[in-house]
Design a protein around this motif. Structure first.
Motif, PDB file in Angstrom:
ATOM      1  N   LEU A 117       0.877  -1.167   0.000  1.00 11.74           N
ATOM      2  CA  LEU A 117       0.000   0.000   0.000  1.00 11.74           C
ATOM      3  C   LEU A 117       0.913   1.214   0.000  1.00 11.74           C
ATOM      4  N   HIS A 118       0.761   2.097  -0.991  1.00 14.20           N
ATOM      5  CA  HIS A 118       1.733   3.190  -1.121  1.00 14.20           C
ATOM      6  C   HIS A 118       1.122   4.491  -1.630  1.00 14.20           C
ATOM      7  N   ARG A 119      -0.202   4.524  -1.791  1.00 17.69           N
ATOM      8  CA  ARG A 119      -0.878   5.746  -2.176  1.00 17.69           C
ATOM      9  C   ARG A 119      -1.947   6.069  -1.131  1.00 17.69           C
ATOM     10  N   GLN A 120      -2.208   7.343  -0.938  1.00 18.81           N
ATOM     11  CA  GLN A 120      -3.292   7.721  -0.033  1.00 18.81           C
ATOM     12  C   GLN A 120      -4.588   7.060  -0.504  1.00 18.81           C
ATOM     13  N   GLY A 121      -5.299   6.413   0.410  1.00 15.43           N
ATOM     14  CA  GLY A 121      -6.523   5.686   0.080  1.00 15.43           C
ATOM     15  C   GLY A 121      -6.312   4.224  -0.239  1.00 15.43           C
ATOM     16  N   ASP A 122      -5.060   3.778  -0.380  1.00 14.86           N
ATOM     17  CA  ASP A 122      -4.811   2.355  -0.641  1.00 14.86           C
ATOM     18  C   ASP A 122      -5.342   1.504   0.508  1.00 14.86           C
ATOM     19  N   THR A 123      -5.921   0.356   0.143  1.00 16.20           N
ATOM     20  CA  THR A 123      -6.495  -0.544   1.142  1.00 16.20           C
ATOM     21  C   THR A 123      -6.527  -1.966   0.607  1.00 16.20           C
ATOM     22  N   HIS A 124      -6.467  -2.920   1.504  1.00 18.63           N
ATOM     23  CA  HIS A 124      -6.658  -4.343   1.182  1.00 18.63           C
ATOM     24  C   HIS A 124      -7.949  -4.747   1.881  1.00 18.63           C
ATOM     25  N   GLY A 125      -9.043  -4.772   1.111  1.00 18.71           N
ATOM     26  CA  GLY A 125     -10.379  -4.889   1.683  1.00 18.71           C
ATOM     27  C   GLY A 125     -10.678  -6.228   2.326  1.00 18.71           C
ATOM     28  N   ALA A 126     -11.876  -6.337   2.865  1.00 20.57           N
ATOM     29  CA  ALA A 126     -12.291  -7.475   3.688  1.00 20.57           C
ATOM     30  C   ALA A 126     -12.164  -8.797   2.943  1.00 20.57           C
ATOM     31  N   HIS A 127     -11.673  -9.817   3.673  1.00 16.62           N
ATOM     32  CA  HIS A 127     -11.514 -11.132   3.057  1.00 16.62           C
ATOM     33  C   HIS A 127     -11.181 -12.178   4.116  1.00 16.62           C
ATOM     34  N   THR A 128     -11.273 -13.419   3.726  1.00 19.11           N
ATOM     35  CA  THR A 128     -10.621 -14.531   4.398  1.00 19.11           C
ATOM     36  C   THR A 128      -9.733 -15.206   3.371  1.00 19.11           C
ATOM     37  N   ASP A 129      -8.815 -16.058   3.845  1.00 19.27           N
ATOM     38  CA  ASP A 129      -7.852 -16.700   2.952  1.00 19.27           C
ATOM     39  C   ASP A 129      -8.232 -18.152   2.691  1.00 19.27           C
ATOM     40  N   HIS A 147      -2.181   7.103  10.607  1.00 24.14           N
ATOM     41  CA  HIS A 147      -1.867   7.127   9.174  1.00 24.14           C
ATOM     42  C   HIS A 147      -2.502   5.966   8.412  1.00 24.14           C
ATOM     43  N   GLY A 148      -3.264   5.110   9.096  1.00 23.67           N
ATOM     44  CA  GLY A 148      -3.928   3.987   8.445  1.00 23.67           C
ATOM     45  C   GLY A 148      -3.026   2.772   8.341  1.00 23.67           C
ATOM     46  N   GLY A 149      -3.435   1.838   7.466  1.00 25.00           N
ATOM     47  CA  GLY A 149      -2.678   0.608   7.304  1.00 25.00           C
ATOM     48  C   GLY A 149      -2.796  -0.336   8.476  1.00 25.00           C
ATOM     49  N   LEU A 150      -3.866  -0.209   9.259  1.00 21.23           N
ATOM     50  CA  LEU A 150      -4.072  -1.086  10.411  1.00 21.23           C
ATOM     51  C   LEU A 150      -4.689  -2.411   9.973  1.00 21.23           C
ATOM     52  N   LEU A 151      -4.291  -3.485  10.624  1.00 19.87           N
ATOM     53  CA  LEU A 151      -5.011  -4.744  10.496  1.00 19.87           C
ATOM     54  C   LEU A 151      -6.279  -4.654  11.321  1.00 19.87           C
ATOM     55  N   GLN A 152      -7.421  -4.971  10.703  1.00 14.78           N
ATOM     56  CA  GLN A 152      -8.666  -5.164  11.426  1.00 14.78           C
ATOM     57  C   GLN A 152      -9.079  -6.618  11.264  1.00 14.78           C
ATOM     58  N   TYR A 153      -9.547  -7.241  12.348  1.00 16.20           N
ATOM     59  CA  TYR A 153      -9.841  -8.665  12.279  1.00 16.20           C
ATOM     60  C   TYR A 153     -10.952  -9.047  13.244  1.00 16.20           C
ATOM     61  N   VAL A 154     -11.662 -10.127  12.896  1.00 15.97           N
ATOM     62  CA  VAL A 154     -12.672 -10.738  13.755  1.00 15.97           C
ATOM     63  C   VAL A 154     -12.462 -12.243  13.709  1.00 15.97           C
ATOM     64  N   SER A 155     -12.110 -12.823  14.824  1.00 14.65           N
ATOM     65  CA  SER A 155     -11.888 -14.265  14.899  1.00 14.65           C
ATOM     66  C   SER A 155     -13.205 -15.027  14.818  1.00 14.65           C
ATOM     67  N   ARG A 156     -13.163 -16.184  14.169  1.00 14.16           N
ATOM     68  CA  ARG A 156     -14.333 -17.059  14.039  1.00 14.16           C
ATOM     69  C   ARG A 156     -15.534 -16.275  13.516  1.00 14.16           C
ATOM     70  N   ALA A 157     -15.304 -15.530  12.461  1.00 15.18           N
ATOM     71  CA  ALA A 157     -16.330 -14.641  11.910  1.00 15.18           C
ATOM     72  C   ALA A 157     -17.424 -15.430  11.221  1.00 15.18           C
ATOM     73  N   GLY A 158     -18.660 -14.966  11.376  1.00 14.31           N
ATOM     74  CA  GLY A 158     -19.766 -15.558  10.640  1.00 14.31           C
ATOM     75  C   GLY A 158     -19.809 -15.061   9.212  1.00 14.31           C
ATOM     76  N   LEU A 193      -4.772   3.911   3.828  1.00 15.73           N
ATOM     77  CA  LEU A 193      -3.750   4.897   4.180  1.00 15.73           C
ATOM     78  C   LEU A 193      -4.381   6.284   4.137  1.00 15.73           C
ATOM     79  N   THR A 194      -4.069   7.102   5.102  1.00 14.30           N
ATOM     80  CA  THR A 194      -4.773   8.365   5.258  1.00 14.30           C
ATOM     81  C   THR A 194      -3.981   9.584   4.798  1.00 14.30           C
ATOM     82  N   ARG A 195      -2.738   9.384   4.378  1.00 15.99           N
ATOM     83  CA  ARG A 195      -1.953  10.538   3.954  1.00 15.99           C
ATOM     84  C   ARG A 195      -0.939  10.116   2.909  1.00 15.99           C
ATOM     85  N   PRO A 196      -0.510  11.033   2.038  1.00 17.78           N
ATOM     86  CA  PRO A 196       0.487  10.704   1.014  1.00 17.78           C
ATOM     87  C   PRO A 196       1.856  10.456   1.649  1.00 17.78           C
ATOM     88  N   GLY A 197       2.671   9.646   0.954  1.00 14.27           N
ATOM     89  CA  GLY A 197       4.023   9.372   1.412  1.00 14.27           C
ATOM     90  C   GLY A 197       4.144   8.228   2.390  1.00 14.27           C
TER      91      GLY A 197
END
Length: 225
Positions: A117-129, A147-158, A193-197
């Motif tokens: 992720l390297h541009r403002q607004g870049d994201t890896h949207g919701a998924h499972t593997d 600045h964003g780029g946080l992992l968000q997660y829910v274990s044993r998600a429905g 990501l919430t800001r450039p750079g």
């Protein structure tokens, strides 16, 4: 590849966290030398990576705004990443935290992938593997959670929609950190990501087990071919 030694107490705490949350942070997994070596290698690989901007229909039309490189290309271009994936010390750590021995995945596309992720607004949207375990190693990371780029997660998600409830947890990581995720049953995404750079560069190493039920979606092919 230099790794930071972990005490028995640290490993036991990570195992308990993994069993409870489907997620275990592994702060400072790479030594400074290991981080420098792997960061230089991934910077070289980024030059042949591909930009992706789309919504993924098989994952509830969640967005992908990122640059990626699939495992089949990495295997051809990088002996360092191939060796890292099969490193016995690393496999031992994954097995100790997960509670069972990890196995390499049969699909070379998904074994080890590069996500940037390297541009403002870049994201890896919701998924499972498709595979049960993902070891995610940070080569670059936002300095602040703001600045964003946080992992968000829910274990044993429905469902992936659980990420929009109060069950969702967030985690910030730094370069050299890693985490292990029970990635087939834990809904997860990376916030924008919430800001450039700002940059977030990770290697995702996928593993399976003898007991894992076969699962296949189109997600990896949409993102990495």
């Amino acid at each position: 590849m230099p790794f930071t030694a972990r005490t028995a107490e640290e490993t036991a705490a990570a195992r308990l966290r993994f069993y409870a949350d489907g997620y275990a942070p592994l702060p400072g997994l790479l030594t400074s030398d290991g981080l420098d070596e792997l960061r230089a290698e991934t910077q070289r690989l980024v030059a042949i990576a591909r930009r992706r901007d789309f919504t993924m229909s098989c994952m509830d039309d969640s967005p992908r705004h990122m640059t990626t490189l699939g495992g089949h290309v990495i295997a051809r271009e990088s002996s360092l990443v191939r060796e890292l994936y099969g490193d016995q010390r690393l496999l031992g750590l994954v097995g100790a935290v997960a509670g069972e021995p990890p196995l390499t995945v049969p699909d070379p596309l998904e074994r080890h992938v590069l996500n940037v992720l390297h541009r403002q607004g870049d994201t890896h949207g919701a998924h499972t593997d498709d595979y049960p375990y993902a070891l995610v190693i940070f080569l670059e990371a936002p300095h602040s959670p703001a600045h964003g780029g946080l992992l968000q997660y829910v274990s044993r998600a429905g469902s992936l929609a659980d990420l929009d409830t109060d069950r969702a947890c967030s985690a910030h990581h730094r370069a050299g950190d890693a985490y292990l995720l029970r990635s087939d049953t834990t809904a997860h995404r990376v916030t924008s990501l919430t800001r450039p750079g700002v940059r977030r560069t990770v290697l995702n190493l996928a593993y399976t087990t003898r007991s894992a039920a076969p699962r296949s979606t189109q997600s990896a092919r949409e993102l990495y071919i």
